[in-house]
Design a protein around this motif. Structure first.
Motif: not given
Length: 118
Positions: A35-39, A43-49
């Motif tokens: 779950e932490e890895a998915e979070e 988070k990284l995907a949102k930052e990249k977007e």
């Protein structure tokens, strides 16, 4: 003998429960890590977007500024061309007016010479 058997069963049950508890804890830890890895991934995907969106906005802003600058430069060039054309037309009109005045003066002098004397 029955007492030893009862103790052995109790010990066996305790060991089985301890093993199950350890496996359950291990599974819970693995689930939490997943779950932490998915979070982190989200988070990284949102930052990249967000970064890509910001870059697109910057590029759009730069393109708009360039287009506005080009439009201003074109308007200035058009205004200069118009002013130059108007100045040329004015100079042409002035030259034509001078030519008419000169021709009219010359014509008036010629008529005076043709007129009969007293």
């Amino acid at each position: 003998d029955a007492r030893k058997e009862q103790i052995a069963r109790a010990e066996s049950l305790r060991l089985r429960e301890a093993k199950e508890a350890a496996e359950a804890e291990k599974a819970a830890r693995a689930k939490k890590e997943k779950e932490e890895a998915e979070e982190r991934r989200l988070k990284l995907a949102k930052e990249k977007e967000a970064k890509e969106k910001q870059e697109q906005q910057m590029l759009a802003s730069e393109a708009k500024a360039t287009a506005e600058s080009d439009a201003r430069a074109q308007a200035e060039a058009d205004a200069k061309a118009k002013a130059t054309n108007e100045a040329h037309n004015l100079a042409k009109s002035n030259a034509e007016a001078r030519n008419l005045v000169t021709a009219s003066s010359a014509g008036a002098k010629g008529k005076e010479g043709d007129s009969p004397g007293p």
